[in-house]
Every structure is written in C-alpha cells, then in structure tokens.
Write a protein that holds these residues in place. Structure first.
Motif, PDB file in Angstrom:
ATOM      1  N   ASP A 161      67.622  60.062 -56.565  1.00  0.00           N
ATOM      2  CA  ASP A 161      68.155  58.704 -56.715  1.00  0.00           C
ATOM      3  C   ASP A 161      67.882  58.269 -58.155  1.00  0.00           C
ATOM      4  N   ILE A 162      68.870  58.476 -59.015  1.00  0.00           N
ATOM      5  CA  ILE A 162      68.648  58.282 -60.448  1.00  0.00           C
ATOM      6  C   ILE A 162      68.379  56.826 -60.820  1.00  0.00           C
ATOM      7  N   PHE A 163      68.640  55.909 -59.912  1.00  0.00           N
ATOM      8  CA  PHE A 163      68.412  54.500 -60.208  1.00  0.00           C
ATOM      9  C   PHE A 163      67.112  53.971 -59.603  1.00  0.00           C
ATOM     10  N   LYS A 164      66.296  54.887 -59.056  1.00  0.00           N
ATOM     11  CA  LYS A 164      65.017  54.492 -58.456  1.00  0.00           C
ATOM     12  C   LYS A 164      63.900  55.358 -59.055  1.00  0.00           C
ATOM     13  N   PRO A 165      63.462  55.084 -60.274  1.00  0.00           N
ATOM     14  CA  PRO A 165      62.468  55.932 -60.946  1.00  0.00           C
ATOM     15  C   PRO A 165      61.044  55.673 -60.458  1.00  0.00           C
ATOM     16  N   LEU A 166      60.122  56.490 -60.970  1.00  0.00           N
ATOM     17  CA  LEU A 166      58.694  56.325 -60.696  1.00  0.00           C
ATOM     18  C   LEU A 166      58.102  55.442 -61.799  1.00  0.00           C
ATOM     19  N   ILE A 167      57.393  54.388 -61.396  1.00  0.00           N
ATOM     20  CA  ILE A 167      56.840  53.412 -62.337  1.00  0.00           C
ATOM     21  C   ILE A 167      55.314  53.422 -62.270  1.00  0.00           C
ATOM     22  N   LYS A 168      54.667  53.466 -63.427  1.00  0.00           N
ATOM     23  CA  LYS A 168      53.224  53.269 -63.493  1.00  0.00           C
ATOM     24  C   LYS A 168      52.975  51.823 -63.899  1.00  0.00           C
ATOM     25  N   VAL A 169      52.330  51.044 -63.003  1.00  0.00           N
ATOM     26  CA  VAL A 169      52.128  49.625 -63.263  1.00  0.00           C
ATOM     27  C   VAL A 169      50.789  49.394 -63.961  1.00  0.00           C
ATOM     28  N   GLU A 170      50.556  48.139 -64.379  1.00  0.00           N
ATOM     29  CA  GLU A 170      49.376  47.821 -65.188  1.00  0.00           C
ATOM     30  C   GLU A 170      48.064  48.090 -64.466  1.00  0.00           C
ATOM     31  N   SER A 171      48.085  48.066 -63.131  1.00  0.00           N
ATOM     32  CA  SER A 171      46.864  48.341 -62.362  1.00  0.00           C
ATOM     33  C   SER A 171      46.562  49.830 -62.261  1.00  0.00           C
ATOM     34  N   GLU A 172      47.339  50.648 -63.001  1.00  0.00           N
ATOM     35  CA  GLU A 172      47.216  52.112 -63.014  1.00  0.00           C
ATOM     36  C   GLU A 172      47.718  52.742 -61.718  1.00  0.00           C
ATOM     37  N   GLU A 173      48.338  51.970 -60.845  1.00  0.00           N
ATOM     38  CA  GLU A 173      48.955  52.514 -59.643  1.00  0.00           C
ATOM     39  C   GLU A 173      50.387  52.925 -59.952  1.00  0.00           C
ATOM     40  N   TYR A 174      50.978  53.663 -59.028  1.00  0.00           N
ATOM     41  CA  TYR A 174      52.353  54.118 -59.202  1.00  0.00           C
ATOM     42  C   TYR A 174      53.244  53.488 -58.140  1.00  0.00           C
ATOM     43  N   ARG A 175      54.440  53.141 -58.563  1.00  0.00           N
ATOM     44  CA  ARG A 175      55.436  52.598 -57.639  1.00  0.00           C
ATOM     45  C   ARG A 175      56.646  53.527 -57.660  1.00  0.00           C
ATOM     46  N   ASP A 176      56.838  54.238 -56.559  1.00  0.00           N
ATOM     47  CA  ASP A 176      58.001  55.112 -56.423  1.00  0.00           C
ATOM     48  C   ASP A 176      59.121  54.280 -55.796  1.00  0.00           C
ATOM     49  N   LEU A 177      60.053  53.834 -56.610  1.00  0.00           N
ATOM     50  CA  LEU A 177      61.093  52.934 -56.120  1.00  0.00           C
ATOM     51  C   LEU A 177      62.035  53.605 -55.127  1.00  0.00           C
ATOM     52  N   SER A 178      62.043  54.936 -55.113  1.00  0.00           N
ATOM     53  CA  SER A 178      62.880  55.628 -54.134  1.00  0.00           C
ATOM     54  C   SER A 178      62.294  55.519 -52.732  1.00  0.00           C
ATOM     55  N   LYS A 179      60.992  55.225 -52.659  1.00  0.00           N
ATOM     56  CA  LYS A 179      60.325  55.059 -51.361  1.00  0.00           C
ATOM     57  C   LYS A 179      60.060  53.593 -51.049  1.00  0.00           C
ATOM     58  N   GLU A 180      59.684  52.841 -52.079  1.00  0.00           N
ATOM     59  CA  GLU A 180      59.467  51.407 -51.873  1.00  0.00           C
ATOM     60  C   GLU A 180      60.791  50.692 -52.121  1.00  0.00           C
ATOM     61  N   ARG A 181      61.683  50.752 -51.135  1.00  0.00           N
ATOM     62  CA  ARG A 181      63.061  50.335 -51.308  1.00  0.00           C
ATOM     63  C   ARG A 181      63.215  48.847 -51.561  1.00  0.00           C
ATOM     64  N   SER A 182      62.215  48.055 -51.189  1.00  0.00           N
ATOM     65  CA  SER A 182      62.318  46.615 -51.404  1.00  0.00           C
ATOM     66  C   SER A 182      62.072  46.233 -52.871  1.00  0.00           C
ATOM     67  N   LEU A 183      61.506  47.173 -53.629  1.00  0.00           N
ATOM     68  CA  LEU A 183      61.220  46.916 -55.048  1.00  0.00           C
ATOM     69  C   LEU A 183      62.417  47.347 -55.899  1.00  0.00           C
ATOM     70  N   SER A 184      62.618  46.636 -56.974  1.00  0.00           N
ATOM     71  CA  SER A 184      63.662  46.994 -57.923  1.00  0.00           C
ATOM     72  C   SER A 184      63.236  46.573 -59.317  1.00  0.00           C
ATOM     73  N   ILE A 185      63.915  47.096 -60.317  1.00  0.00           N
ATOM     74  CA  ILE A 185      63.649  46.724 -61.710  1.00  0.00           C
ATOM     75  C   ILE A 185      64.456  45.472 -62.026  1.00  0.00           C
ATOM     76  N   ASN A 186      63.748  44.394 -62.363  1.00  0.00           N
ATOM     77  CA  ASN A 186      64.437  43.159 -62.722  1.00  0.00           C
ATOM     78  C   ASN A 186      64.862  43.142 -64.171  1.00  0.00           C
ATOM     79  N   GLU A 187      64.061  43.782 -65.031  1.00  0.00           N
ATOM     80  CA  GLU A 187      64.336  43.697 -66.464  1.00  0.00           C
ATOM     81  C   GLU A 187      63.736  44.883 -67.186  1.00  0.00           C
ATOM     82  N   LEU A 188      64.467  45.395 -68.156  1.00  0.00           N
ATOM     83  CA  LEU A 188      63.952  46.425 -69.050  1.00  0.00           C
ATOM     84  C   LEU A 188      63.468  45.731 -70.308  1.00  0.00           C
ATOM     85  N   LEU A 189      62.252  45.988 -70.726  1.00  0.00           N
ATOM     86  CA  LEU A 189      61.653  45.263 -71.844  1.00  0.00           C
ATOM     87  C   LEU A 189      61.654  46.145 -73.080  1.00  0.00           C
ATOM     88  N   ILE A 190      61.887  45.507 -74.258  1.00  0.00           N
ATOM     89  CA  ILE A 190      61.771  46.249 -75.508  1.00  0.00           C
ATOM     90  C   ILE A 190      60.847  45.476 -76.439  1.00  0.00           C
TER      91      ILE A 190
END
Length: 370
Positions: free
Chosen positions: A341-370
């Motif tokens: 699922d190319i639109f559901k990447p693996l995210i490492k959050v500030e708490s050092e935990e990982y959020r696999d958006l392909s499994k945590e379907r309720s989560l999504s990326i609201n904004e890409l920051l630069i």
C-alpha cells in the motif's frame, strides 16, 4: 518607484492615484495590483504608475549571479573558523529564477491579451535557465513544495506545471531537448486564459453553464495564440488538449485514448497534480498523499498510465526521511514505504514508536512538513 505597467507584478502596491490621459480615475492610491488591474491600465492606455519598493527586488545582475553560482556549483568556506559553511540549498537558489520566470510569464500573458500573440524568444529566455537547473534537484518533493505559494495564480501555476512536466518527461526517458519542449508546453498550457474574462477566471462561486463554456474555450484560445507566436505545433496542441481525458470525458473535442498528443498526456498529469496542491480540482484541503492517491486512480482510464506511474515511482521514494503530521496530532518521519500500500508508509514518531499506517487504518498523514 515609477514603473512601466508591463513590469508590474501581482502584489505591487500603488503609491499614488492613477488617471487616464482623459482624466478618468482608474485605480486609487494603495491598490494592491492583480492581473485584472494591469489589464484595466492597458485598456486605458496608462503606461507608467508609481508603486512601493518591493521587499525582494531582484536586479538583473543578482539574477545572473545566482544562475552562475548554481551552474558552477561553488561552495563557500569560512576562513575565520576554518570550518565549511553550507551554501544555500540548490532549491533555495532557484527562488530568484522562479520569481523572474513568473515575471516573464506575466509579460507574455499580457502581451497575448493585447495583441493575440507573444514573443517566443522571451518565453525561452525565461524558461530555459529555470529548466537547466532542474537536473541538480534530486529531491523533487521538497523543490515542488518549496515553490508552492499562497498567492497561487495563473502565472505561478503554469510555471510549476512546466517544471513538473520536465521531470515526468525525463523520468519517462525523453531526451533533454524533448523534455524541454514538453516543459514549454506545460509553461504555456493556460496562456489562452488571457482571453477569458477575469471575472470568470477569478470567480469563487460555482460558474454558470455559460461561464463554464467560456472558461473551457481557453484551450482553443491558447492554441490560436501559440500558433500565432511560434512554429511548434506540439506546444499548441498541449494548450488545446490538456483537458482531454482518455475516456473521452474531457474537452474541447472529447478525444479518446490514442488521439491525445504524447506531450499533452504528460502535461495533463502535471496540471492536475499542481492544481490539487493549490486547492483546485476539488481538493479543498490539499494533502500531498491524498493528491497522489487521487491521481493514481485517474491513471486507470482518464490519464496516461505511464505518465502517472512515472510520477508515483519518482515522488514516493522522496518521501522517506520527510517529517509528517499525523491525523492524531503526532509528528514523525517516514522511514519506509509500504510495497503493498504505497500510500500507507511506516512512520517513526517523536516518542520513538512506529506507526504502520497500513495496519493502523484509522491513522493518516495530514501534512508533509518541510
């Protein structure tokens, strides 16, 4: 400062009332210039106006100095500390070029409005330096986001479409020369809008059926203007066909797959992507991931599949390492794209935990920051 109206830019502010030769009051002191104001001044044969000094006035010397610096790839070294100081990122160096190209496109737009054609040499002089620097920009996502502007208008949109068209063409294996021609097609694809009433172009409410038809005619107007200005038939066809869709649902001729010029197929993808990023094409709250998902779906019947795939394959890897804001408020970094699922990447959050958006379907990326 006193300036010729052909050198005005959106956002310039008048420091004095402006009158026609007949004494008619045209624009008041303090007016913030927009494209329709320039049209009004031209219609009343006003040649010069007084404006406030611009915050970021770019001189011709500075522009060419920035271009030479970028071409040479020079780096600066601090002699006081003995440590290397980083030069401006390449994409930051492109900002002066971008602003200069916006200015030149505005001139071509206004010239086409008044005489039905533009100076083709001026177009190439504006676009060529910008395109020549694109090979250095490996992080295309960062570059495109950096060039996104709050004051989106026909000028900035067209330039962004031209730049992305160049990238897509390159990714698809076109030569540098052909990629430039495709980029120029993207740059000029909306030139016909100069012949559409600014009231219709800038209307925020839904257009009436008659207004919608008039807006759609910008494709025909653009084709005529380009044919009057240059001998490149392909560029003229891009202007005519960029709203055609492979399923025949587009306009102005309801062309189908196989009838749309290959250059147009690329520019159409770039046009829709840039339009989505600026909140057009139905994207009231543009989100880069959602934008790409929508374009990916359009690659199955409406847009050229190869051009869409080239966009996906080369933009998505650039997401790795980018900071994001998740829908639950957490900030994190994309560490891996998900092959299934190319639109559901693996995210490492500030708490050092990982959020696999392909499994945590309720989560999504609201904004890409630069």
């Amino acid at each position: 400062m006193r300036i010729h109206i052909m050198n005005l830019q959106d956002g310039d502010r008048l420091t004095a009332d402006t009158f026609s030769d007949a004494g008619l009051h045209i624009l008041g002191k303090g007016t913030v210039i927009r494209s329709e104001d320039i049209t009004l001044l031209m219609q009343h044969r006003v040649d010069y106006v007084d404006i406030e000094l611009r915050d970021e006035e770019i001189s011709e010397a500075e522009f060419f100095a920035a271009s030479l610096k970028h071409a040479a790839g020079s780096s600066s070294t601090s002699t006081s500390t003995g440590t290397s100081s980083k030069e401006q990122p390449p994409e930051e160096e492109m900002k002066p070029q971008f602003l200069q190209t916006v200015h030149n496109y505005q001139n071509a737009f206004l010239e086409a409005l008044t005489v039905g054609k533009f100076n083709a040499t001026m177009v190439d002089d504006a676009l060529q330096p910008m395109v020549e620097g694109l090979d250095e920009q490996k992080d295309v996502v960062h570059l495109l986001m950096m060039l996104e502007r709050d004051d989106v208008n026909n000028y900035t949109h067209s330039i962004q479409v031209g730049l992305l068209s160049f990238y897509i063409a390159n990714w698809m294996g076109y030569s540098q020369a052909e990629s430039y021609k495709i980029s120029r097609g993207g740059y000029l694809h909306d030139i016909g809008k100069c012949k559409v009433s600014h009231r219709i172009r800038n209307k925020t409410e839904p257009l009436t059926p008659e207004e919608q038809l008039e807006l759609q005619r910008h494709t025909i107007y653009g084709h005529e203007i380009i044919k009057n200005s240059m001998t490149d038939e392909a560029t003229a066809l891009v202007a005519l066909q960029h709203h055609e869709r492979e399923d025949g649902s587009g306009y102005p001729m309801q062309l189908g797959k196989g009838e749309i010029h290959p250059y147009t197929q690329i520019v159409s993808v770039a046009d829709i992507y840039i339009g989505m990023r600026s909140g057009n094409h139905g994207a009231s709250n543009p989100n880069l991931i959602n934008n790409l998902r929508d374009i990916y779906a359009m690659g199955f019947g409406k847009l050229n599949e190869k051009a869409v795939q080239a966009l996906m394959q080369h933009l998505l890897p650039n997401f790795i390492g980018k900071q994001v804001l998740l829908s639950n408020g957490e900030k994190g970094v994309i560490v891996m794209n998900n092959a299934s699922d190319i639109f559901k990447p693996l995210i490492k959050v500030e708490s050092e935990e990982y959020r696999d958006l392909s499994k945590e379907r309720s989560l999504s990326i609201n904004e890409l920051l630069i």
